[in-house]
Every structure is written in C-alpha cells, then in structure tokens.
Motif scaffolding. Structure first.
Motif, PDB file in Angstrom:
ATOM      1  N   ARG A 201      22.902  88.764  17.656  1.00 30.56           N
ATOM      2  CA  ARG A 201      22.138  89.263  16.506  1.00 30.56           C
ATOM      3  C   ARG A 201      21.599  90.670  16.728  1.00 30.56           C
ATOM      4  NH1 ARG A 201      20.286  86.983  12.113  1.00 30.56           N
ATOM      5  NH2 ARG A 201      20.789  84.881  12.824  1.00 30.56           N
ATOM      6  N   ALA A 202      21.174  90.987  17.927  1.00 28.16           N
ATOM      7  CA  ALA A 202      20.621  92.304  18.191  1.00 28.16           C
ATOM      8  C   ALA A 202      21.652  93.409  17.991  1.00 28.16           C
ATOM      9  CB  ALA A 202      20.059  92.360  19.613  1.00 28.16           C
ATOM     10  N   LEU A 203      22.914  93.044  18.131  1.00 21.71           N
ATOM     11  CA  LEU A 203      23.984  94.029  17.983  1.00 21.71           C
ATOM     12  C   LEU A 203      24.685  93.918  16.631  1.00 21.71           C
ATOM     13  CD1 LEU A 203      25.559  93.676  21.549  1.00 21.71           C
ATOM     14  CD2 LEU A 203      24.129  95.543  20.713  1.00 21.71           C
ATOM     15  N   TRP A 204      24.087  93.141  15.722  1.00 18.47           N
ATOM     16  CA  TRP A 204      24.735  92.900  14.432  1.00 18.47           C
ATOM     17  C   TRP A 204      25.112  94.194  13.700  1.00 18.47           C
ATOM     18  CZ3 TRP A 204      26.823  88.636  12.391  1.00 18.47           C
ATOM     19  CH2 TRP A 204      27.171  88.670  11.046  1.00 18.47           C
ATOM     20  N   PRO A 205      24.225  95.178  13.567  1.00 13.63           N
ATOM     21  CA  PRO A 205      24.612  96.415  12.872  1.00 13.63           C
ATOM     22  C   PRO A 205      25.806  97.106  13.516  1.00 13.63           C
ATOM     23  CG  PRO A 205      22.238  96.298  13.107  1.00 13.63           C
ATOM     24  CD  PRO A 205      22.805  95.198  13.958  1.00 13.63           C
ATOM     25  N   ALA A 206      25.837  97.113  14.837  1.00 18.64           N
ATOM     26  CA  ALA A 206      26.959  97.751  15.534  1.00 18.64           C
ATOM     27  C   ALA A 206      28.257  96.985  15.293  1.00 18.64           C
ATOM     28  CB  ALA A 206      26.666  97.833  17.031  1.00 18.64           C
ATOM     29  N   TYR A 207      28.175  95.644  15.279  1.00 16.24           N
ATOM     30  CA  TYR A 207      29.370  94.847  15.009  1.00 16.24           C
ATOM     31  C   TYR A 207      29.849  95.040  13.573  1.00 16.24           C
ATOM     32  CZ  TYR A 207      29.891  92.232  19.345  1.00 16.24           C
ATOM     33  OH  TYR A 207      30.144  91.879  20.658  1.00 16.24           O
ATOM     34  N   MET A 208      28.925  95.113  12.633  1.00 24.18           N
ATOM     35  CA  MET A 208      29.324  95.336  11.248  1.00 24.18           C
ATOM     36  C   MET A 208      30.013  96.689  11.083  1.00 24.18           C
ATOM     37  SD  MET A 208      28.705  92.575   9.595  1.00 24.18           S
ATOM     38  CE  MET A 208      29.307  91.864  11.161  1.00 24.18           C
ATOM     39  N   GLU A 209      29.537  97.678  11.803  1.00 27.01           N
ATOM     40  CA  GLU A 209      30.184  98.993  11.777  1.00 27.01           C
ATOM     41  C   GLU A 209      31.580  98.923  12.379  1.00 27.01           C
ATOM     42  OE1 GLU A 209      29.440 103.533  13.508  1.00 27.01           O
ATOM     43  OE2 GLU A 209      27.834 102.035  13.610  1.00 27.01           O
ATOM     44  N   ALA A 210      31.697  98.171  13.475  1.00 29.69           N
ATOM     45  CA  ALA A 210      33.000  98.021  14.129  1.00 29.69           C
ATOM     46  C   ALA A 210      33.970  97.229  13.261  1.00 29.69           C
ATOM     47  CB  ALA A 210      32.822  97.336  15.491  1.00 29.69           C
ATOM     48  N   TYR A 211      33.477  96.152  12.624  1.00 26.37           N
ATOM     49  CA  TYR A 211      34.335  95.373  11.727  1.00 26.37           C
ATOM     50  C   TYR A 211      34.762  96.200  10.522  1.00 26.37           C
ATOM     51  CZ  TYR A 211      34.478  90.669  13.696  1.00 26.37           C
ATOM     52  OH  TYR A 211      34.754  89.576  14.480  1.00 26.37           O
TER      53      TYR A 211
END
Length: 272
Positions: A201-211
């Motif tokens: 969850r803490a990395l959710w924004p980064a994962y959404m950017e990567a996706y």
C-alpha cells in the motif's frame, strides 16, 4: 404481491462480446477511471453468476479438446494460447485459476507462477525464464505474474537503473509480436484491478504509475490488454472464462482429419 421468481428474472444474452467491452483502448490511460467494481457485459446479477459461469464449461471444454487434438496431430500449424494474469497482490489471480481456468482439462493446461528470480535466472536476460515456460502446441499456458514484473516491481523497487528498464517496453512488444508469428495466441492479457492491496500500500502511487506506463506502452494490436474489474469475484471469474471462450471461438478450431479409414475402424470396434 407475489415474489418474482428467478425464472422470471433470468438474465438475457450478452449483447456485446467482452473482447470489445473489456479491451483497453490504445493511448493514454487514466487509472482513476478504471472502476474495480464494474460489471460490463454481464446481463444478470450476482445470483446468476454461478450458473452463467458453469454454462460456459461445455463449450470451453470442447474448444480446448479441439486445440489439444490439433496440437497432437500437427505441431507445426497448431495454435497455443497464453493467458497472462498480471495484477497486484490480492487482485484475484489465484481465484481466476481455480474457478475459471479450473473448468478446463488440466492435462491441456500449463500453469506457471513467477516469483522473484533465482540466482541462476538473474544470470540470464530477463526474458530467458519466461521463454522456458511457454506452452507447447495445443496447450493453454497460464502465467500468474509474468515478464511485466520486469517493468513493474523492478521499476518501483529500483532494482535496475532506469536506463535498463525503460528499454524493456519495446523489447517486450517485439518479443510478443514474435510469439504471435510463431502461432501463439497472446491476446489474453488481463490486468486484475483491485485497489484493496495491503502489502504494498505504501508504494501504491508508484505502482499505479508503473502500471499506467505498461498499459500505455505495451498495448499492441496483436497483444492488447483486457482490464477485468476484480472487486466482485463472481464477475471476475465469469469474465475471464467468457473472454477465453471468445478467443478460442475466434480460432475456428476444427478436429484434425483422421489418417486412417474411419469406417473400417468403426467396423473393427463393432466386431471386437
């Protein structure tokens, strides 16, 4: 007033194929616009889902048997199908394998769950371990996570330099295009969208950017993405099974021509 019976409220037929409704359009992707609780194309409600999903089993089984038979008869011209399930933790990949893929004969399915690469795998190019797990002719391959981890986790966790992972989008597109030329039906990439993830969850924004980068840069005509809303498990399972049926129907799979005298063999069986 009398209660409306389930027979009276039975769902109607699907009006548009899911390969059209769930296909991600080419171009920019707005992550917030992807509703994880949506149920596009489903003609009924939650109560109808088990029966509608089970109703796909006979056709799915027949299509898979034809695919397998052509693979045994002539490997050179037969098709093979690769289903890529890519999504965050808790997005339902395991559930899809149990409920949707579980409706087909396991003898005709090859499932591979990709974990963190081993020391031996890291000593090779990142696509090396993926190549080794591709399904043979006549088989359905299921990837639980995939080569896309090398532009998702690798990017978010900074496991390699940007100069390395940024080249991989084009490399993946070229690799998938080559698979299709070799008879792989790689039109079933599913992104399981569920913002209920906890572990990362803490990395959710980064994962959404990567996706978002993956969905924009690796969404080709030959290997498009299908975004399957995953908040409603009953819809998710039905949708993946329906997508698989639609793709296999499009292959126009036929039974291989017998290489023996059918009538003669029937007579032998009858006499035995």
């Amino acid at each position: 007033m009398a209660k409306k019976s389930r027979i009276d409220s039975a769902p109607g037929p699907i009006t548009e194929p899911l390969t059209k409704l769930l296909r991600l359009p080419a171009g920019p992707v707005e992550m917030a616009a992807l509703d994880p609780a949506a149920t596009p194309g489903f003609p009924g409600d939650k109560h109808d889902a088990p029966a509608m999903t089970e109703a796909l089993a006979p056709e799915l089984s027949d299509l898979q048997e034809r695919l397998f038979a052509t693979g045994r008869a002539n490997e050179a011209v037969s098709k093979k199908i690769l289903v890529v399930l890519q999504g965050m933790d808790t997005s339902g990949k395991g559930g899809v394998i149990r409920h949707a893929i579980g409706m087909v004969d396991p003898q005709g399915v090859k499932i591979k769950a990709f974990k963190a690469p081993t020391e031996d795998e890291r000593s090779h190019a990142y696509l090396w371990r993926i190549e080794r797990e591709l399904p043979p002719s006549g088989m359905i391959g299921i990837f639980d996570r995939s080569h896309y981890e090398d532009v998702l986790v690798v990017r978010v966790r900074s496991l390699v330099e940007k100069s390395v992972w940024s080249k991989r989008y084009d490399e993946i597109n070229a690799w998938e295009a080559n698979l299709i030329e070799q008879g792989m039906v790689d039109e079933t990439k599913y992104w399981k969208y569920n913002p209920g993830d906890v572990d990362e969850r803490a990395l959710w924004p980064a994962y959404m950017e990567a996706y978002q980068a993956v969905l924009e840069r690796c969404n080709t005509e030959g290997a498009p993405w299908y975004v399957v809303p995953a908040d409603r498990k009953w819809y998710r399972n039905w949708a993946v099974a329906q997508l698989l049926v639609e793709h296999m129907r499009a292959l126009d799979l036929r039974w291989p021509v017998a290489d023996f005298d059918v009538e003669k063999e029937r007579a032998r069986v009858a006499a035995s």
